[in-house]
Design an enzyme around this catalytic site. Structure first.
Site, short mmCIF file in Angstrom:
data_model
loop_
_atom_site.label_atom_id
_atom_site.label_comp_id
_atom_site.label_asym_id
_atom_site.label_seq_id
_atom_site.Cartn_x
_atom_site.Cartn_y
_atom_site.Cartn_z
N ASP A 105 1.05 -1.42 -0.06
CA ASP A 105 -0.14 -0.34 -0.06
C ASP A 105 1.35 1.18 0.08
O ASP A 105 1.73 0.82 0.59
CB ASP A 105 -0.71 0.15 1.61
N TYR A 109 -13.85 5.87 -13.28
CA TYR A 109 -14.05 5.11 -12.76
C TYR A 109 -15.45 4.13 -13.19
O TYR A 109 -14.06 2.58 -13.29
CB TYR A 109 -14.86 5.25 -11.86
#
Ligand code: NAD
Length: 249
Positions: free
Chosen positions: A36, A154
């Site tokens: 991450d 998206y």
């Protein structure tokens, strides 16, 4: 212990759906590598897993970087000897309609959500082949299946993930590598927190969901666990929709 002995790398595993998947896979016996951008949250999630008796480590990475993917996969193999499962989960939202979407936003969303998934698969597949097979789990969205009034980049990125998954599944079935997509519906997570806090948006989303509630990260993690485990050994190129019935309508 549904994934005992497996090694899983989870991008975006610091929090939200990825964090829930990391905790569940670890509880079911996998060693998990959390990749991450968020170093503090990622280290904290890994420590919580270790404190509960699981095996976990954190690697700082940006999924848009091929070098970072190489480092993360090397770290998994160095620490745990192999890689069986890749959860391509890192993602960002981009809630702007077509005319309001800047080229910069389009490129960023496509880079994280679509290119990130491609790079993860590209670099994990040779390592999985060495281990005799594996499972790549690409987190798309219901917004990779249907359109909405609130997005452009998206939807494009999540649609790309859906069909990329099917091609990769066909190309690597002979190597024992399964590739599937997961399509969450509306889920309460850090990504959606400020959006779902708006009562009219929350009510509209719950109303659009036949089961009548928001999803939890754990609802999605359960599907990820199934696809990571050998219980899904005849499942590849498929779309696991976990949306409370939203797209059944
Ligand atoms: P989240 O924001 O809580 O978690 C996403 C994680 O990805 C974060 O930890 C973030 O730091 C990480 N990340 C973002 N960009 C990154 C990058 N470039 N490199 C490495 N890590 C990066 O969001 P979430 O809701 O848990 O979403 C997880 C996945 O599920 C995403 O792909 C998202 O699009 C998808 N999804 C979420 C929902 C929802 O309602 N929450 C619905 C459908 C699909």
């Amino acid at each position: 212990m549904r994934v005992a002995g497996k090694v899983a790398l989870i991008s975006g595993g610091a929090r939200g759906i990825g964090g829930a998947a990391a905790r569940l896979l670890a509880r079911e016996g996998a060693a998990v590598v959390i990749g991450d951008l968020l170093e503090d949250e990622g280290r904290e999630t890994a420590s919580q897993i270790i404190d509960s008796g699981g095996r976990a480590m954190f690697v700082a990475m940006d999924v848009t970087s091929e070098d970072d993917w190489r480092r993360a996969i090397d770290a998994a193999v160095s620490a745990y000897g192999k890689l069986d499962v890749l959860v391509n989960n890192a993602g960002i939202s981009g809630r702007f309609i077509v005319e309001e979407t800047s080229v910069e936003l389009w490129d960023r969303v496509m880079a994280v959500n679509a290119k990130g998934v491609f790079l993860g698969a590209k670099l994990a597949i040779p390592v999985m082949r060495q281990a005799g097979g594996g499972s790549v789990i690409n987190i798309s969205s219901i917004y990779g299946l249907v359109g909405s009034d609130s997005g452009a980049s998206y939807h494009a990125s999540k649609g790309a993930v859906r069909i990329f998954t099917k091609s990769a599944a066909i190309q690597y079935a002979k190597d024992g590598i399964r590739v599937n997509s997961v399509h969450p519906g509306f889920v309460d997570s850090p990504m959606t927190e400020s959006y779902h806090e708006q009562p009219e948006i929350r009510e509209a989303r719950v109303a659009a969901t036949p089961l009548g509630r928001m999803g939890l990260p754990e609802d999605i993690a359960s599907g990820i666990l199934y696809l990571a485990s050998d219980e899904s050994s005849f499942v590849t190129g498929s779309e696991l929709v976990i949306d409370g019935g939203m797209t059944a309508q």
